[in-house]
Motif scaffolding. Structure first.
Motif, PDB file in Angstrom:
ATOM      1  N   ARG A 249      43.366  36.154  33.479  1.00 57.81           N
ATOM      2  CA  ARG A 249      44.407  37.153  33.548  1.00 57.81           C
ATOM      3  C   ARG A 249      44.306  38.125  32.469  1.00 57.81           C
ATOM      4  NH1 ARG A 249      48.364  33.517  32.353  1.00 57.81           N
ATOM      5  NH2 ARG A 249      48.287  32.574  34.334  1.00 57.81           N
ATOM      6  N   PRO A 252      41.044  41.038  33.704  1.00 62.77           N
ATOM      7  CA  PRO A 252      40.870  41.041  35.162  1.00 62.77           C
ATOM      8  C   PRO A 252      39.656  41.592  36.106  1.00 62.77           C
ATOM      9  CG  PRO A 252      42.249  42.727  34.243  1.00 62.77           C
ATOM     10  CD  PRO A 252      41.919  41.903  33.092  1.00 62.77           C
ATOM     11  N   ALA A 274      45.337  32.650  41.243  1.00 57.35           N
ATOM     12  CA  ALA A 274      44.175  33.511  40.362  1.00 57.35           C
ATOM     13  C   ALA A 274      43.161  33.908  41.255  1.00 57.35           C
ATOM     14  CB  ALA A 274      43.668  32.721  39.362  1.00 57.35           C
TER      15      ALA A 274
END
Length: 416
Positions: A249, A252, A274
């Protein structure tokens, strides 16, 4: 004379024939795509690719017709993790190119350079319906095990069809053991390595050097640190997987695939959000170490239900050079524990192909490479075997060292 005959037979096993136009007629076609399963269907192969799939396809002039007789016709299996071609005889003291010792080279290790298409495990794997594999080395001096490659089981000199396809990194217990015995040191070490790679070559040419990596490893890691390839991460515990999800996260541009994931079922929804695929072992259900305390046999089932992309392969630490052929058996075990048949079969064909970016493999659809297997029964049953194997439209020999020994010592074949 016997020596000459043996050499000629070995050459016949190793040397593929030329591609030809082939019509596989009247099979139970598992397309692995929008076509689903086509009963009494046909597959037309032209110039090494699928030209048409459907019913009542007319054979072009000069085509060879192969009668499937209603049997399964499927894409070739793809072993999502293996060391096939990196070792001839494991545990014998013979050279093993899968194992890297010392700290001179880690991230720069390149499985594609070590792959030997002539080892006896290649035909042994091929005659079980496996036509492709992902291979990778294992290092001991760093959290990076090196770069993996994608290979064909054709036995030809150009069997490596994608080298430096992914970077293997240890971010679980094994990685912690290589960074002072603690995850508290593991993640800072991983982040420092990424910085070294991103700042290559400037910091090395200036004489500053790397915080963690030597110049060779920094150069090898750079494309992956810049998001130009993906990291194959050995992880098992739910806590470690959550840490990876948070790291992705925050970064990215980086791409990750988990290999192992014994406790991935606990964070399945998070993995799906994800978009991190998991290569899972359906037989990994024993808490043989702390990071696998919550392992369970229906892990693949729960991941699939949550929408996680999965492939099936032996767990980290159990991958070797000789058992890639058993990947279909693993898929059968997943079915026994609740995974739908079509999902399990896709997890050893289309799934690995998509995860590793080999988008022209894993389906029987127009323009896909013609890796095709005809089976004498259900391909996920251990009693079934291929009756024909094609790799890029070339029919492969179903002879291996094992079948040669079987035939040589079979009492029925002895002359009286």
């Amino acid at each position: 004379m016997r020596t000459l005959a043996a050499l000629l037979l070995a050459a016949a096993i190793a040397s593929p024939a030329a591609a030809e136009t082939i019509l596989i007629n009247n099979g139970r076609i598992v397309t692995n795509g929008a076509g689903g399963v086509i009963e009494n269907g046909d597959v037309l192969i032209v110039d090494g690719r699928i030209s048409a799939v459907g019913a009542n396809i007319a054979a072009p002039r000069g085509a060879r017709v192969v009668e499937a007789g209603g049997r399964f016709v499927t894409p070739g299996a793809f072993a999502a993790m293996s060391e096939v071609g990196l070792s001839e005889i494991s545990g014998s003291g013979a050279p093993n190119d899968a194992d890297i010792e010392g700290d001179l080279i880690s991230a720069a290790a390149d499985a594609g350079n070590a792959f030997n298409p002539n080892v006896t495990a290649i035909p042994v794997t091929r005659i079980e319906g496996v036509t492709r594999a992902a291979i990778a080395p294992t290092a001991s001096g760093s959290i990076f095990d090196g770069r993996g490659a994608l290979v064909s089981m054709s036995g030809s000199s150009d069997s490596v069809f994608r080298d430096r396809a992914f970077m293997v990194v240890e971010l679980g217990e094994t990685g912690a053991g290589r960074t002072g015995g603690s995850r508290a040191a593991l993640w800072p070490a991983f982040e420092a390595a990424l910085r070294d790679a991103r700042e290559y070559p400037n910091r090395y040419r200036s004489g500053q050097g790397g915080a963690l990596l030597n110049e060779i490893d920094a150069a090898a890691l750079q494309p992956f640190a810049r998001g130009q390839g993906f990291f194959l991460v050995h992880l098992e515990s739910a806590a470690d997987i959550r840490r990876l999800i948070r790291f992705k996260r925050d970064n990215p541009s980086l791409k990750f695939v988990i290999h192992g994931g014994a406790e991935a079922w606990q964070v399945a929804d998070e993995l799906a959000r994800a978009n991190i695929p998991v290569i899972v072992d359906p037989l990994a259900n024993l808490p043989d170490r702390f990071e696998r305390l919550s392992a369970r046999l229906d892990n693949a089932v729960l991941l699939n239900q949550a929408g996680v992309r999965i492939a099936i392969a032996p767990a980290p630490g159990t991958v070797d050079a000789h058992q890639a052929r058993l990947v279909l058996q693993l898929a059968g075990n997943a079915v026994a524990n609740g995974l739908p048949w079509d999902v399990a079969f896709a997890a050893v064909t289309r799934g690995p192909a998509e995860i590793f970016g080999a988008s022209n493999l894993g389906r029987l659809e127009r323009s896909f490479l013609a890796d095709v297997v005809i089976w004498d029964g259900d391909p996920l049953q251990v009693t079934s075997a291929p009756t024909a194997v094609f790799i890029e439209g070339v029919e492969q020999s179903l002879t291996s060292r094992q079948t040669q020994l079987r035939d040589r010592y079979n009492p029925r074949n002895r002359r009286h």
